[in-house]
Write a protein that holds these residues in place. Sequence first.
Motif, mmCIF file in Angstrom:
data_model
loop_
_atom_site.group_PDB
_atom_site.id
_atom_site.type_symbol
_atom_site.label_atom_id
_atom_site.label_comp_id
_atom_site.label_asym_id
_atom_site.label_seq_id
_atom_site.Cartn_x
_atom_site.Cartn_y
_atom_site.Cartn_z
ATOM 1 N N TRP A 90 15.984 7.123 -40.214
ATOM 2 C CA TRP A 90 15.610 6.123 -41.209
ATOM 3 C C TRP A 90 15.484 4.741 -40.571
ATOM 4 O O TRP A 90 16.307 4.330 -39.755
ATOM 5 C CB TRP A 90 16.661 6.064 -42.314
ATOM 6 C CG TRP A 90 16.623 7.220 -43.252
ATOM 7 C CD1 TRP A 90 17.392 8.344 -43.193
ATOM 8 C CD2 TRP A 90 15.781 7.360 -44.407
ATOM 9 N NE1 TRP A 90 17.073 9.181 -44.241
ATOM 10 C CE2 TRP A 90 16.093 8.602 -44.999
ATOM 11 C CE3 TRP A 90 14.806 6.553 -45.000
ATOM 12 C CZ2 TRP A 90 15.461 9.064 -46.147
ATOM 13 C CZ3 TRP A 90 14.166 7.004 -46.143
ATOM 14 C CH2 TRP A 90 14.496 8.244 -46.704
ATOM 15 N N ASN A 120 7.349 12.797 -44.020
ATOM 16 C CA ASN A 120 8.028 11.518 -44.195
ATOM 17 C C ASN A 120 8.833 11.515 -45.480
ATOM 18 O O ASN A 120 8.362 11.978 -46.514
ATOM 19 C CB ASN A 120 7.016 10.370 -44.266
ATOM 20 C CG ASN A 120 6.246 10.167 -42.982
ATOM 21 O OD1 ASN A 120 5.056 10.459 -42.920
ATOM 22 N ND2 ASN A 120 6.900 9.664 -41.952
ATOM 23 N N ILE A 122 10.613 8.652 -48.002
ATOM 24 C CA ILE A 122 10.412 7.237 -48.303
ATOM 25 C C ILE A 122 11.413 6.807 -49.365
ATOM 26 O O ILE A 122 11.626 7.506 -50.354
ATOM 27 C CB ILE A 122 8.979 7.002 -48.823
ATOM 28 C CG1 ILE A 122 7.961 7.368 -47.749
ATOM 29 C CG2 ILE A 122 8.784 5.561 -49.281
ATOM 30 C CD1 ILE A 122 6.539 7.425 -48.283
ATOM 31 N N GLU A 218 9.154 12.431 -50.850
ATOM 32 C CA GLU A 218 8.819 13.198 -49.654
ATOM 33 C C GLU A 218 7.305 13.393 -49.601
ATOM 34 O O GLU A 218 6.694 13.831 -50.573
ATOM 35 C CB GLU A 218 9.521 14.549 -49.677
ATOM 36 C CG GLU A 218 9.457 15.300 -48.371
ATOM 37 C CD GLU A 218 10.366 16.519 -48.361
ATOM 38 O OE1 GLU A 218 9.845 17.641 -48.554
ATOM 39 O OE2 GLU A 218 11.592 16.347 -48.182
ATOM 40 N N ARG A 220 4.073 14.733 -46.959
ATOM 41 C CA ARG A 220 3.527 15.259 -45.703
ATOM 42 C C ARG A 220 2.033 14.973 -45.717
ATOM 43 O O ARG A 220 1.270 15.615 -46.433
ATOM 44 C CB ARG A 220 3.793 16.763 -45.556
ATOM 45 C CG ARG A 220 3.293 17.315 -44.216
ATOM 46 C CD ARG A 220 3.808 18.735 -43.978
ATOM 47 N NE ARG A 220 3.386 19.208 -42.676
ATOM 48 C CZ ARG A 220 2.345 20.027 -42.462
ATOM 49 N NH1 ARG A 220 1.653 20.485 -43.506
ATOM 50 N NH2 ARG A 220 2.009 20.393 -41.250
ATOM 51 N N HIS A 234 11.880 4.600 -44.287
ATOM 52 C CA HIS A 234 11.219 5.885 -44.096
ATOM 53 C C HIS A 234 11.753 6.580 -42.853
ATOM 54 O O HIS A 234 12.342 5.952 -41.973
ATOM 55 C CB HIS A 234 9.697 5.720 -43.999
ATOM 56 C CG HIS A 234 9.243 4.844 -42.870
ATOM 57 N ND1 HIS A 234 9.468 3.482 -42.846
ATOM 58 C CD2 HIS A 234 8.585 5.123 -41.715
ATOM 59 C CE1 HIS A 234 8.964 2.958 -41.747
ATOM 60 N NE2 HIS A 234 8.426 3.940 -41.030
ATOM 61 N N ASN A 235 11.545 7.878 -42.806
ATOM 62 C CA ASN A 235 11.881 8.665 -41.630
ATOM 63 C C ASN A 235 10.761 9.659 -41.374
ATOM 64 O O ASN A 235 9.718 9.630 -42.044
ATOM 65 C CB ASN A 235 13.246 9.349 -41.786
ATOM 66 C CG ASN A 235 13.257 10.401 -42.883
ATOM 67 O OD1 ASN A 235 12.217 10.756 -43.445
ATOM 68 N ND2 ASN A 235 14.426 10.914 -43.201
ATOM 69 N N ARG A 236 10.942 10.548 -40.406
ATOM 70 C CA ARG A 236 9.940 11.579 -40.114
ATOM 71 C C ARG A 236 10.634 12.792 -39.548
ATOM 72 O O ARG A 236 11.492 12.677 -38.674
ATOM 73 C CB ARG A 236 8.930 11.058 -39.083
ATOM 74 C CG ARG A 236 7.795 12.037 -38.774
ATOM 75 C CD ARG A 236 6.990 11.592 -37.571
ATOM 76 N NE ARG A 236 7.704 11.838 -36.318
ATOM 77 C CZ ARG A 236 7.338 11.336 -35.133
ATOM 78 N NH1 ARG A 236 6.305 10.516 -35.063
ATOM 79 N NH2 ARG A 236 8.024 11.617 -34.042
#
Length: 265
Positions: A90, A120, A122, A218, A220, A234-236
Motif C-alpha cells: 500500500w 489493484n 484502492i 478491487e 484488475r 493503492h497496492n498491486r
Amino acid sequence: MKNLENPTRTEREELLRRCEDTNFAHYHWQDSGSDPDEIRGKLRSFASAFGLRIAERHRSAGEAGIVALQPSQEPGKRGYIPYSTRAMNWHTDGYYNAPDHLISAFVLHCVRQAGSGGTNQILDPEIAYIRLRDADPAYLKALMHPEAMTIPENRENDGSIRPASVGPVFYPDAETGRLQMRYTARTRSIHWRDDPATLEAAEFLRDLLEKGDPLAHEVRLSAGQGILNNNVLHNRTAFGPEDGERSNRLIFRVRFLNRIGRKPQ
C-alpha cells in the motif's frame, strides 16, 4: 468512452462526480488502442480535459511525461518493484517527493493486461482518515505533524541523489484545501517521528490496510481501462506471464501536481 483524447461533456461530468465523491473513477475506453506512442498522446489530451498539470520528473518518464510500468532489466529500472512482476504494498504515489513537488493526482492506464494477477486495491484516503479519527484523534494529530514521516535520501544508479523527503502523512491540498495523503506501508528505508502517538498511528494504519477495509475497491485493469484519481491509497498483486513467457503487461502512469477538476476556461 469512445474517444480517450476527447471525452464528452457527459463523460467528463460523470468522472468528475465520482472523483469528487470517492477520489477516484474507473473508466473504459472502447477502442483500447494498441500503439503505445499514440496512446501516450491521447492520455495527455485526456489529462488536459480535467485541467491536470503533468508532474513527472521521473527518470523513466520520457518527453511525454508518462512512465511505462512493465517488467524491465534496463539500468535505472532493474531492482525497482514497479518494473517487476512482484506485488506492491500500500502507498500513495510520490511519497518520496520533495514538499514543493507533491503529487495530487495520477492516472493508471492499461495498454496490455497480464496473463494473471496484477490486481489493484484502492482505498480513498478520506476513509483512512476517518478510521484513524474514530480509533483515536491523537493519531491524526501525530500523522499531520510536519516531520511525521521521513524517506531517507536515495542514490540512483547514475550517481545522482534524491534528497530525504520529510513531511506529514495527511495535509490540506494547497489549492483546494481538500485532504491529501502521503504514505507508504514499507518497513525499510523509512523513519517515523519518534514519539508514541506517531508510532502507534503508523502501526494502526498498516494493520488496517493489511486486514482490509470494507470500503476498499478491487480493480484488475484490462486493455483500454484506467483509474483517474486524486492520489488514492493503492497496492498491486503480483502478476504472471502469458503462456509461460515473459509477462507482456504494460501500464502507463501519469502523475499530476493538482487535483482533478474542470479545465480552466
